[in-house]
Design a protein around this motif. Structure first.
Motif, mmCIF file in Angstrom:
data_model
loop_
_atom_site.group_PDB
_atom_site.id
_atom_site.type_symbol
_atom_site.label_atom_id
_atom_site.label_comp_id
_atom_site.label_asym_id
_atom_site.label_seq_id
_atom_site.Cartn_x
_atom_site.Cartn_y
_atom_site.Cartn_z
ATOM 1 N N PRO A 84 65.800 76.987 40.372
ATOM 2 C CA PRO A 84 67.004 76.421 40.986
ATOM 3 C C PRO A 84 67.490 75.196 40.212
ATOM 4 N N SER A 85 68.779 74.947 40.338
ATOM 5 C CA SER A 85 69.337 73.702 39.808
ATOM 6 C C SER A 85 69.224 72.626 40.879
ATOM 7 N N LEU A 86 69.552 71.395 40.497
ATOM 8 C CA LEU A 86 69.455 70.289 41.448
ATOM 9 C C LEU A 86 70.416 70.484 42.616
ATOM 10 N N ASP A 87 71.660 70.922 42.301
ATOM 11 C CA ASP A 87 72.635 71.129 43.377
ATOM 12 C C ASP A 87 72.204 72.265 44.294
ATOM 13 N N GLN A 88 71.669 73.348 43.711
ATOM 14 C CA GLN A 88 71.183 74.452 44.543
ATOM 15 C C GLN A 88 70.061 73.978 45.464
ATOM 16 N N PHE A 89 69.156 73.173 44.935
ATOM 17 C CA PHE A 89 68.024 72.723 45.758
ATOM 18 C C PHE A 89 68.500 71.808 46.885
ATOM 19 N N ARG A 90 69.489 70.985 46.593
ATOM 20 C CA ARG A 90 69.997 70.119 47.661
ATOM 21 C C ARG A 90 70.575 70.953 48.805
ATOM 22 N N ARG A 91 71.281 72.040 48.434
ATOM 23 C CA ARG A 91 71.815 72.917 49.490
ATOM 24 C C ARG A 91 70.674 73.556 50.281
ATOM 25 N N TYR A 92 69.619 74.011 49.590
ATOM 26 C CA TYR A 92 68.447 74.553 50.285
ATOM 27 C C TYR A 92 67.875 73.514 51.244
ATOM 28 N N GLY A 93 67.738 72.268 50.762
ATOM 29 C CA GLY A 93 67.130 71.223 51.580
ATOM 30 C C GLY A 93 67.938 70.942 52.835
ATOM 31 N N ARG A 94 69.290 70.832 52.670
ATOM 32 C CA ARG A 94 70.111 70.556 53.858
ATOM 33 C C ARG A 94 69.974 71.678 54.880
ATOM 34 N N GLY A 95 69.922 72.925 54.387
ATOM 35 C CA GLY A 95 69.834 74.052 55.316
ATOM 36 C C GLY A 95 68.496 74.131 56.031
ATOM 37 N N LEU A 96 67.398 73.930 55.298
ATOM 38 C CA LEU A 96 66.076 74.087 55.889
ATOM 39 C C LEU A 96 65.708 72.932 56.807
ATOM 40 N N LEU A 97 66.208 71.708 56.526
ATOM 41 C CA LEU A 97 65.807 70.549 57.303
ATOM 42 C C LEU A 97 66.771 70.240 58.438
ATOM 43 N N SER A 98 67.750 71.120 58.674
ATOM 44 C CA SER A 98 68.715 70.886 59.746
ATOM 45 C C SER A 98 68.298 71.644 60.992
ATOM 46 N N GLY A 99 68.948 71.352 62.096
ATOM 47 C CA GLY A 99 68.745 72.113 63.325
ATOM 48 C C GLY A 99 67.395 71.905 63.972
ATOM 49 N N GLY A 100 66.828 70.702 63.917
ATOM 50 C CA GLY A 100 65.559 70.434 64.595
ATOM 51 C C GLY A 100 64.365 71.083 63.933
ATOM 52 N N SER A 101 64.411 71.242 62.623
ATOM 53 C CA SER A 101 63.283 71.864 61.921
ATOM 54 C C SER A 101 62.067 70.950 61.945
ATOM 55 N N ALA A 102 60.858 71.586 61.934
ATOM 56 C CA ALA A 102 59.616 70.811 61.872
ATOM 57 C C ALA A 102 59.424 70.175 60.504
ATOM 58 N N LEU A 103 60.152 70.640 59.497
ATOM 59 C CA LEU A 103 60.016 70.104 58.145
ATOM 60 C C LEU A 103 60.699 68.749 58.056
ATOM 61 N N THR A 104 60.024 67.802 57.414
ATOM 62 C CA THR A 104 60.623 66.481 57.188
ATOM 63 C C THR A 104 60.933 66.253 55.709
#
Length: 707
Positions: A84-104
Motif C-alpha cells: 500500500p501507499s501512504l494515502d491508501q494506508f491512511r484510508r484503511y486506518g480511518r475505516g478500520l478505527l471508526s465506528g467504535g472499533s476495538a482497535l486503537t
C-alpha cells in the motif's frame, strides 16, 4: 407361661428393631433431600453467575471478533492489491478505527531482509521525512527501555512503515526486536490467519505518560492470494497488517458490568502459564476458589481465561428456607411410616420371592444343559475327585459307571497327549488368577478309537478361608463338527489364496520372460517415486536387443523367444535390491527401475547389465558384433519432486535409448537430472510413443537404425 411370653416378645422385639431401621432410613433420606436442595440452590446461584459471566464476555468479545475479522479481510485485500501507499494506508486506518472499533492503532509492517534494510530506509525517508529504522534500547534486566537505537542486524526485520493515527506512532521501530511479538507474527504467517500476541507495554514515541498494556493482532499479507502450503506462505510473505488493542479500553465495559453485579474480574493468558494480564483495581488475585465462575475465550488464537469472583455482597441475601422445611417434613413422615411396617408380611413375601427365583434358576439351568447337550464336571482340588454327569461320559461312547472311580487322572488318560500341556497350562493360569475362567479345547479318546474335540469351560466355585481354590465346576461340549468345518474352511482359504496368487501373477507378469509386464509399470514406478519423494534418488534404464528382427529372420521366432527369456533371466539376476524391478515393455525392449544413491553408481549398475549380456556370448550371425548385444538408455534423477511422473521417466529413458541406437548400438547414453529437471516430457520425443500409447513398428519409426 414364661416360654409363651418369650415367644411373643421376640417377634415384638424384631418388629421394634425393624421400625427403628425404617425410621433411621427415613431420617437419612430427609437429610439427603436437605443436601440435594441446598446443592440445587448453590447450582442456581452458579447459573446466575455464569449468565453474568456471559454478559461480561459479550461486553468485549463481539468488538474483538469484528476487529479481527476486519484485519483479516484487509490483509486479504492487500494481498491482492500489493504494497500500500501512504494515502491508501491512511484510508484503511480511518475505516478500520471508526465506528467504535476495538482497535486503537493500525500499523503496516513490511518484511525486509537485512541486506535490503538500508535501501528500504532510504526509500521510506524520501516519503516520510526523518524516517529511521530503530529499536528500543535494552534497560536494566533486559527489558525494553524508553530510548531507541539503530536496529541491530538480524535475518528478518519488521519496521513500522505506516501507522494510523500517526501521533505517538512507533514509526520506524523494528518489531522483530521482541521475540514475544514475533511468535504471534510467525504463527500468523504460517497459518494464513490473524493471530493475537502476548500482552506488552505499548510503544508511544514522543508521548510520555503511564504505561499502557495491550496486545497486537497481526494479519499476514502475501504477494498474491493466500498460498496453499506453509512453505509457499513463508516464501510469499509481504508483511503484516497489525492492529493494536489497549487492554483498559477493551475491558472497560466488562469491568463495569462485573462491578455492577458485585464481582471482581481477572483475565489470565493460558499460553503464558496462566499469567494475570488484567485484574480488578484494588483486588489481589488469589488462588482459584470454588465459587468462582471460569470462562474461556479465544482471542485471535490465544486462549484467555476470565475469572469472576463474587464479593460478599453477591453471596449474601435472603437464604432459601425450603431445604429446612423439607428436612422437618421428611423426618415427621419417616416416623409415621415406621409405625405402619409389618415385619411378618415383608419377611413372608421375601421368602416367597426367593423360593420362586431359586426354582426358576434351577429349571433354567436344567433346560440349558438339556438343550445344549452339555456334560458337566465338578473337580475337588485337594482329593482329585471328579464328579461328572452321564452326558460327559456319553460324549466318549461310555457310561459313567464304566469310568468310575473318576479322578483327574481319568481325564488325563483320555486326553490327547498333544493337547494335554495346553489344557494344563490354561488350568494353571486360572488357578493363579491370571484368567477369569478356564476355557480350552482338546481331543479325548472315544470308545471306538476316534478322537472327539471337546470344549471345556469352567471356573472356581469355592475357596478356603485363605483364598485357595477348593472346587472348580464347568461344562464339556462336543465341538467335533465345528472343528471339521473350520478345517474345511481353512483348506478352502488356502486353495483360494493360491488361485488368487496365480491370477495376480498372470495380471502383472509377462508370460514369456517372467518379467513384469507393461501394465504393471505404472504401479511399481509410482511406488519407486514415493520413496524418491522422501529424498531418495531413482533411475530408469531402457534397453533394446540390437538387430533383433534380423535375428528372428535368420534363426526363427522360437529362437528369438529363447533369446528374450535368456536376456530377461540375466537381467533379473543382476538386480541388487528388493525394490529393483524388471519390465518387458514390448517386443525386445525391456526396462529396469532401480535405486542408486549417485550418478556413478547408476552408471556402474547399467554397465554391469551390459557386461552380463556380452558375457553370455550368444551368437548372432546377422549382427556386426557377431553376438547378441543391447543398447541402453539411462535416466537418473538426483532429487525428484512430486512433479515427476511415470510418463516423464519413461520418456526421458526412452529418449536416451533412442540416442544410443542412433549412435551405433551396444552402448549406453546417460541423462542426468538435478532437482527440478527432467520432470516434463522432453521435446526431443516428438514423433515417438509415450507410456500408455502403442509404439509404432520399428521399421516405420527408426528405419534401419533400430532393430
Amino acid at each position: 407361661m414364661k416360654q409363651g411370653s418369650q415367644s411373643r416378645l421376640l417377634p415384638l422385639a424384631l418388629d421394634a428393631a425393624l421400625v427403628a431401621v425404617v425410621v433411621l432410613a427415613g431420617l437419612l433420606a430427609s437429610i439427603g433431600a436437605f443436601r440435594s436442595l441446598t446443592q440445587k440452590a448453590a447450582a442456581q446461584q452458579r447459573e446466575v453467575l455464569n449468565a453474568i459471566g456471559q454478559s461480561v464476555v459479550a461486553a468485549f468479545d463481539l468488538q474483538l471478533v469484528r476487529a479481527i475479522e476486519a484485519l483479516e479481510v484487509s490483509g486479504q485485500l492487500l494481498s491482492v492489491q500489493g504494497q500500500p501507499s501512504l494515502d491508501q494506508f491512511r484510508r484503511y486506518g480511518r475505516g478500520l478505527l471508526s465506528g467504535g472499533s476495538a482497535l486503537t492503532l493500525l500499523e503496516w509492517q513490511p518484511v525486509v531482509s537485512d541486506a535490503d534494510l538500508s535501501a528500504f530506509e532510504r526509500r521510506a525517508a524520501a516519503e516520510q521525512r526523518g524516517y529511521r529504522i530503530v529499536e528500543p534500547a535494552a534497560a536494566e534486566g533486559g527489558a525494553a527501555g524508553d530510548d531507541f537505537i539503530a536496529a541491530r542486524p538480524r535475518d528478518l526485520h519488521l519496521p513500522v512503515l505506516y501507522s494510523w493515527p500517526e501521533a505517538g506512532a512507533a514509526l520506524g521501530v523494528d518489531m522483530a526486536f521482541d521475540p514475544r511479538r514475533m511468535r504471534s507474527k510467525l504463527l500468523a504467517r504460517d497459518s494464513g490467519s490473524p493471530v493475537a500476541s502476548e500482552t506488552f507495554s505499548l510503544i508511544r514515541r514522543g508521548q510520555p505518560g503511564p504505561v499502557v498494556l495491550g496486545f497486537a493482532v497481526s494479519a499476514p499479507v502475501y504477494r498474491a492470494a493466500r498460498p496453499d502450503t506453509v512453505e509457499a506462505r513463508r516464501r510469499e510473505l509481504l508483511g503484516f497488517l497489525a492492529g493494536v488493542i489497549e487492554m483498559p479500553a477493551l475491558m472497560r465495559e466488562a469491568m463495569r458490568r462485573a462491578d455492577a453485579n458485585d464481582l471482581d474480574l481477572f483475565v489470565y493468558d493460558q499460553d503464558e502459564q496462566h499469567r494475570l494480564i488484567f485484574g480488578a483495581a484494588g483486588a489481589e488475585p488469589a488462588p482459584g476458589e470454588e465459587g468462582d465462575a471460569v470462562l474461556s475465550v479465544d482471542v485471535g488464537g490465544r486462549p484467555w481465561q476470565l475469572v469472576l469472583r463474587p464479593r460478599p455482597a453477591f453471596v449474601g441475601g435472603a437464604r432459601d428456607q425450603l431445604p429446612l422445611l423439607a428436612l422437618a417434613l421428611g423426618s415427621l413422615a419417616s416416623l409415621l411410616m415406621g409405625v405402619a411396617v409389618a415385619r411378618s408380611l415383608v419377611i413372608r413375601r421375601r421368602l416367597e420371592r426367593t423360593e420362586a427365583v431359586l426354582a426358576e434358576d434351577r429349571q433354567y439351568l436344567s433346560n440349558v444343559l438339556d438343550g445344549t447337550a452339555a456334560g458337566t464336571w465338578d473337580w475337588h482340588v485337594e482329593s482329585g475327585r471328579l464328579e461328572v454327569n452321564e452326558r460327559w461320559a456319553e460324549m466318549l461312547g461310555r457310561s459313567r459307571s464304566e469310568l468310575e472311580p473318576i479322578t483327574g487322572t481319568t481325564w488325563e488318560r483320555l486326553c490327547h497327549a498333544g493337547d494335554l500341556i495346553a489344557a494344563n497350562d490354561a488350568m494353571k493360569r486360572h488357578l493363579a488368577g491370571q484368567e477369569e475362567r478356564y476355557a480350552v479345547e482338546f481331543r479325548m479318546r472315544h470308545a471306538d478309537g476316534r478322537w472327539v474335540w471337546v470344549q471345556s469351560v469352567g471356573s472356581i466355585v469355592k475357596r478356603d478361608a485363605r483364598g485357595r481354590p477348593l472346587r472348580l465346576a464347568g461344562t464339556h461340549m462336543d465341538v467335533s463338527c465345528r472343528k471339521a468345518e473350520e478345517e474345511r474352511l481353512q483348506e478352502d482359504a488356502r486353495a483360494l489364496e493360491a488361485a488368487n496368487r496365480q491370477l495376480r501373477d498372470l495380471a502383472i507378469l509377462d508370460p514369456l520372460t517372467g518379467a513384469f509386464n507393461r501394465r504393471h509399470f505404472n504401479d511399481v514406478c509410482l511406488a519407486a517415486l514415493a520413496g524418491a519423494h522422501r529424498g531418495h534418488a531413482v533411475g530408469l534404464c531402457m534397453l533394446d536387443v540390437d538387430y533383433f528382427k534380423p535375428y528372428n529372420d535368420h534363426y526363427g521366432l522360437q529362437s528369438g523367444d529363447a533369446i528374450l527369456k535368456t536376456v530377461a533371466q540375466a537381467l533379473k539376476d543382476n538386480l541388487k535390491r528388493s525394490t529393483d524391478a524388471l519390465f518387458r515393455v514390448g517386443g525386445e525392449e525391456f526396462g529396469v527401475i532401480f535405486s542408486a544413491a549417485s550418478a556413478e553408481s547408476a552408471q556402474h549398475f547399467v554397465a554391469e547389465l551390459g557386461a552380463t549380456l556380452r558375457g553370455l556370448a550368444l551368437p548372432h550371425a546377422r549382427s556386426p558384433f557377431g553376438h547378441v548385444t543391447a543398447s541402453f538408455g539411462l535416466a537418473w534423477w538426483a532429487a525428484p519432486t512430486s512433479a515427476l511422473t511415470p510418463e516423464a521417466m519413461y520418456a526421458a529413458a526412452d529418449a536416451a535409448l533412442y540416442e544410443a541406437k542412433r549412435a551405433g548400438r551396444d552402448q549406453t547414453i546417460f541423462h542426468r537430472f538435478e532437482a527440478g529437471e527432467g520432470e516434463t516430457l522432453p521435446q526431443v520425443l516428438t514423433g515417438r510413443h509415450s507410456l500408455g500409447v502403442e509404439a509404432a513398428t520399428e521399421d516405420a519409426v527408426d528405419g534401419p537404425v533400430r532393430a
